[in-house]
Design an enzyme around this catalytic site. Structure first.
Site, PDB file in Angstrom:
ATOM      1  N   LYS A  17     -26.635 -15.923  -0.049  1.00 54.07           N
ATOM      2  CA  LYS A  17     -27.696 -15.090  -0.647  1.00 54.07           C
ATOM      3  C   LYS A  17     -28.670 -14.688   0.444  1.00 54.07           C
ATOM      4  CE  LYS A  17     -30.727 -14.472  -4.560  1.00 54.07           C
ATOM      5  NZ  LYS A  17     -31.527 -13.514  -3.779  1.00 54.07           N
ATOM      6  N   PHE A  48     -20.920  -7.172  -0.508  1.00 54.30           N
ATOM      7  CA  PHE A  48     -20.288  -8.245  -1.279  1.00 54.30           C
ATOM      8  C   PHE A  48     -19.480  -7.724  -2.463  1.00 54.30           C
ATOM      9  CE2 PHE A  48     -24.928  -8.209  -2.157  1.00 54.30           C
ATOM     10  CZ  PHE A  48     -24.919  -7.626  -3.415  1.00 54.30           C
ATOM     11  N   ARG A  75     -28.070 -10.080 -16.879  1.00 50.78           N
ATOM     12  CA  ARG A  75     -27.786 -11.334 -16.193  1.00 50.78           C
ATOM     13  C   ARG A  75     -26.814 -12.156 -17.033  1.00 50.78           C
ATOM     14  NH1 ARG A  75     -31.598 -11.612 -12.146  1.00 50.78           N
ATOM     15  NH2 ARG A  75     -33.478 -10.372 -12.493  1.00 50.78           N
TER      16      ARG A  75
END
Length: 524
Positions: free
Chosen positions: A212, A300, A371
């Site tokens: 991250k 990513f 999310r």
């Protein structure tokens, strides 16, 4: 449709805590927009508190002195949108005076309520309850279409306004025609949170751990040599990142859409977030700034490749294609089902100066805008015991409660507290006080009710927006980091602060010091 009708709906949405009532008010107004011939996409943005033009070069200072408000409403949504668009394109010599005159003309036709509402819209400080989830539900109800179809269309289109217009005029068939377009940003996938690695992993199930990075989220679009770059908020920053453009243009693909991060690095270590952030915010010559703050590009995910959309393809296949297209730019990643190995990778990422990891499900599709379990971020949690020094009245669902708390740290040398000096729309004057941060996150309804009663007991002033209180209540605050801040006199600000609990067992004299806050600053 008159602007006053939109404002009335905004007020109704802000006044109720009922999700169903919010949806009903919004959907009724959207239907009325269609019937009246008003631009549905503009009405949708207005109801969501979003300026369709995003920025028009006008801030609080440009609206400090306004003409007397009109006595009765007359402004139409189309007139307001046209006026704001015209203001936004003004540039060059004499544009400042032209912009001031155009603002005065628009606001001179607005009532007092319309002037206040327009200020909030233009500055991005609209306080109402029409959040994204409520608005998408309202679009589905108004158009009588499936909410999941609306969500998917908004993911691919990036913004809710065009999707509302399509759904209300063309129904489900129009939503089916909303596809990923190379060159048009789509909404980014978001990550849920877990407190530790073990919580983020299921027993025996292989997952991917991505490093991250504490940089700027970038969505890169490549279309036969033409590159466009968008931020997490879908702002176009192509002209500000020439080295990223070069990296994307050099990829082995004709068309591609990639999701990633750019970050400033020095000697292989990441620089503080603000160093990277200054590149996307700077108006200086990009090539000159580039030599001062070079950026590294990492990807990513791959969402489109040479005519094939990949958002519904399992992540493992997307990652494999990404490794072929951009082998030199793939974010550090580990595939494992072993908790011990995952924890070691997490520790290594922290030692390398990064924020933590994102745990990803290899079979998950790319589900933007919400999310979920597909991505779960894990970061070390820092906490400080700070003092509440002021509180802002809430709005929308929090109307009637004291919500956003201003946080202070103790000065160990003088015994004074360090206090925020600025609030939304103005300045709170407290000689000797400087800011540490503020937050409204992490509060339950029970906590909101308790703190409203508690801070009314400690109140020393209330200007209708901010309640200043005696510095007595200690609160434990979790945060992701501390950054240097030129906005605040104290020179520091907490990042992503959220309430853990109130510490009634501690006095203000036991609060953490400003030196303790500053100790979390990243090394230069």
């Amino acid at each position: 449709m008159q602007l006053a009708r939109v404002i009335a709906t905004s007020a109704a949405v802000a006044a109720t805590r009922s999700r169903n009532e919010k949806v009903a008010a919004l959907s009724d107004t959207l239907r009325e927009a269609v019937e009246s011939g008003a631009p549905v996409e503009v009405v949708t943005d207005y109801l969501a508190g979003v300026l369709p033009q995003r920025r028009i070069g006008v801030g609080w200072r440009g609206m400090a002195k306004l003409p007397e408000p009109a006595e009765s409403p007359s402004l139409l949504v189309t007139e307001v949108d046209a006026a704001l668009t015209a203001i936004g394109v003004l540039s060059g010599q004499g544009s400042t005076a032209q912009r001031s005159a155009a603002v005065a003309e628009l606001f001179g036709r607005a009532t007092a309520d319309e002037q206040a509402w327009l200020r909030g819209l233009i500055t991005g400080e609209m306080r109402q309850g029409a959040g994204d989830g409520v608005m998408l539900k309202a679009i589905a109800v108004a158009a009588e279409v499936d909410e999941l179809a609306v969500r998917r269309a908004v993911m691919l289109a990036g913004f809710a306004g065009p999707v509302a217009a399509a759904a209300l005029t063309g129904g489900s068939a129009a939503l089916d025609e909303v596809l990923l377009e190379v060159g048009r940003p789509l909404r980014p996938m978001l990550a849920a949170s877990a407190p530790d690695i073990a919580s983020a992993l299921a027993d025996g199930v292989e997952v991917a751990l991505d490093s991250k990075l504490d940089g700027i989220r970038i969505q890169a679009h490549l279309d036969h040599g033409t590159v466009r770059l968008f931020t997490r908020t879908l702002d176009d920053v192509t002209d500000r990142l020439p080295e990223v453009v070069e990296a994307v243009a050099a990829l082995s693909a004709d068309t591609a859409v990639l999701d990633g991060e750019v970050i400033a690095e020095a000697d292989g270590r990441p620089q503080p977030f603000q160093v990277t952030g200054s590149r996307t915010m700077s108006s200086a010559d990009p090539d000159r700034v580039r030599t001062e703050i070079p950026l590294s590009t990492y990807f990513f995910d791959l969402l489109h490749l040479d005519g094939r959309d990949l958002v519904d393809v399992p992540a493992l296949e997307r990652w494999s294609l990404l490794s072929e297209v951009a082998p030199a730019h793939v974010v550090p990643r580990l595939l494992t089902s072993d908790v011990t190995e995952a924890e070691q990778f997490f520790a290594d990422r922290l030692t390398a100066g990064h924020e933590g990891v994102v745990v990803k499900a290899p079979q998950a599709p790319y589900a933007a805008g919400r999310r979920g379990a597909g991505w779960v971020k894990v970061k070390p949690r820092h906490t400080l015991d700070l003092v509440v020094l002021a509180v802002e009245w809430g709005s929308g669902r929090r109307r009637g409660w004291l919500s956003n708390i201003h946080l202070g740290a103790r000065d160990a040398e003088t015994g004074e507290l360090v206090m925020p000096g600025k609030t939304l729309g103005g300045t709170v004057t407290h000689p000797g006080w400087v800011p540490v941060g503020k937050t409204f996150k992490g509060m339950t309804d029970e906590m909101l009710a308790w703190q409203t009663e508690r801070f009314r007991e400690l109140q020393v002033a209330d200007d209708g927006w901010v309640v200043t209180v005696r510095p007595e209540q200690v609160v434990e605050i979790a945060f992701d980091g501390v950054q240097r801040s030129t906005r605040y006199p104290g020179g520091v600000a907490l990042r992503f602060a959220r309430v853990v609990r109130y510490r009634n067992d501690k006095s203000a004299s036991e609060a953490d010091t400003i030196a303790a806050v500053q100790s979390y600053l990243p090394a230069r």
